[in-house]
Structure formats: C-alpha cells, structure tokens
Write an enzyme that holds these catalytic residues in place. Structure first.
Site, short mmCIF file in Angstrom:
data_model
loop_
_atom_site.label_atom_id
_atom_site.label_comp_id
_atom_site.label_asym_id
_atom_site.label_seq_id
_atom_site.Cartn_x
_atom_site.Cartn_y
_atom_site.Cartn_z
N ASP A 1 0.86 -1.18 0.00
CA ASP A 1 0.00 0.00 0.00
C ASP A 1 0.90 1.24 0.00
OD1 ASP A 1 -1.77 2.16 0.89
OD2 ASP A 1 -3.18 0.58 1.42
N ASN B 1 -13.54 -4.00 2.70
CA ASN B 1 -14.71 -3.12 2.77
C ASN B 1 -15.49 -3.16 1.47
OD1 ASN B 1 -13.75 -2.14 5.30
ND2 ASN B 1 -12.41 -0.71 4.24
N HIS C 1 -16.52 2.44 4.12
CA HIS C 1 -15.15 2.96 4.07
C HIS C 1 -14.31 2.43 2.92
CE1 HIS C 1 -16.11 4.74 7.91
NE2 HIS C 1 -16.47 3.55 8.34
N GLN C 2 -14.94 1.98 1.84
CA GLN C 2 -14.19 1.56 0.66
C GLN C 2 -13.83 2.81 -0.15
OE1 GLN C 2 -16.30 -1.02 -2.04
NE2 GLN C 2 -14.45 -1.55 -3.18
N GLU C 3 -12.54 3.03 -0.36
CA GLU C 3 -12.08 4.22 -1.09
C GLU C 3 -11.88 3.96 -2.58
OE1 GLU C 3 -11.73 7.34 0.17
OE2 GLU C 3 -12.56 6.55 2.05
N HIS D 1 -10.64 -5.34 -2.77
CA HIS D 1 -9.28 -5.52 -2.28
C HIS D 1 -9.31 -5.89 -0.81
CE1 HIS D 1 -10.28 -1.23 -1.80
NE2 HIS D 1 -9.40 -1.17 -0.81
N HIS E 1 -6.99 -5.80 2.63
CA HIS E 1 -5.82 -5.22 3.29
C HIS E 1 -5.24 -6.23 4.27
CE1 HIS E 1 -6.63 -0.85 2.41
NE2 HIS E 1 -7.86 -1.30 2.28
#
Length: 135
Positions: free
Chosen positions: A30, A82, A88-90, A95, A97
C-alpha cells in the site's frame, strides 16, 4: 474498467511494489500504509464489491493475505475488506488489506459499536438467513 487505478496496476500502466502475482490475483504494498508491511491483495477481475467477483477470483485472496502476514513477521494484524463507500471503501475495486499491528498507535484503529439484541429477534434473523443460505 478503464479508470480504475487497481485495473491500471494489473495492466502495468501504473507501477506498484508487487509482492505476489498469479493469473487471478495481485498483491502489492500500500502506498499510503497504516504500518510497515501494509499490503493489498486484489483479484485481477474488476468488481466494486465482493458480490461482483466470480468465486474463482476469490480463492487466493485470504491465502495470499496469510502469506503476507507470515512474510512481514506480524504477530498481530488485521485482514480487512470493505464494500461500498458507506463501509469505508475508497477504491471501487475489491481488495483485501493485510495490516500489521506492531504497536497500539500503528496499524488499523477501529471502534466496534455493538448493539443490544433480543433473542427472539436474533432467532428470527437466524431462520431467515439460514433459509437464504440454502438457496
């Protein structure tokens, strides 16, 4: 999807610090880590939410996250996935983490706002969901 940053990483249009790659999965560091070793594991099939991804593209996500945890030497870590902006998925591409938690001030910080429940309501929900799982 043409504008998806993760799809561009998969295609090699954007560089990444690749840690693992197969025909269905890619893992990389990341670039805005919460701690040392924070990495992402993505399916190479584009889909915004977990429910959008064919099962065959999901089979390696957790095993690769496990290998990353082992590779970092993390004793404590979070595996996070998420779905949707409200969750809170950006980035609109599934994906996972893998976030090492070496110290209280590093890694993922979360709240867990539990809610009181009535056993009758919980039993009703159980019956509803269990029936749907059999479909």
């Amino acid at each position: 999807m043409a504008s998806c940053i993760f799809c561009k990483i998969v295609k090699g249009e954007i560089p990444s610090f690749k840690l693992f790659e197969s025909d269905k999965t890619l893992a990389f560091l990341d670039v805005q880590p919460l701690s040392r070793g924070h990495a992402l594991v993505i399916p190479k099939h584009h889909g915004e939410k977990l429910t959008d991804i064919p099962d065959e593209y999901l089979t390696e996500l957790l095993p690769v996250a496990k290998k990353l945890a082992i590779a970092t030497g993390a004793v404590e870590y979070n595996i996070l996935q998420n779905n949707g902006k409200g969750a809170h998925q950006e980035i609109g591409h599934v994906h996972v983490h893998m976030i090492p938690k070496p110290r209280p001030e590093q890694g993922l910080g979360i709240r867990w706002p539990t809610q009181p429940t009535e056993m009758d309501k919980l039993k009703e929900l159980h019956e509803e969901l269990a029936a749907k799982m059999q479909e």
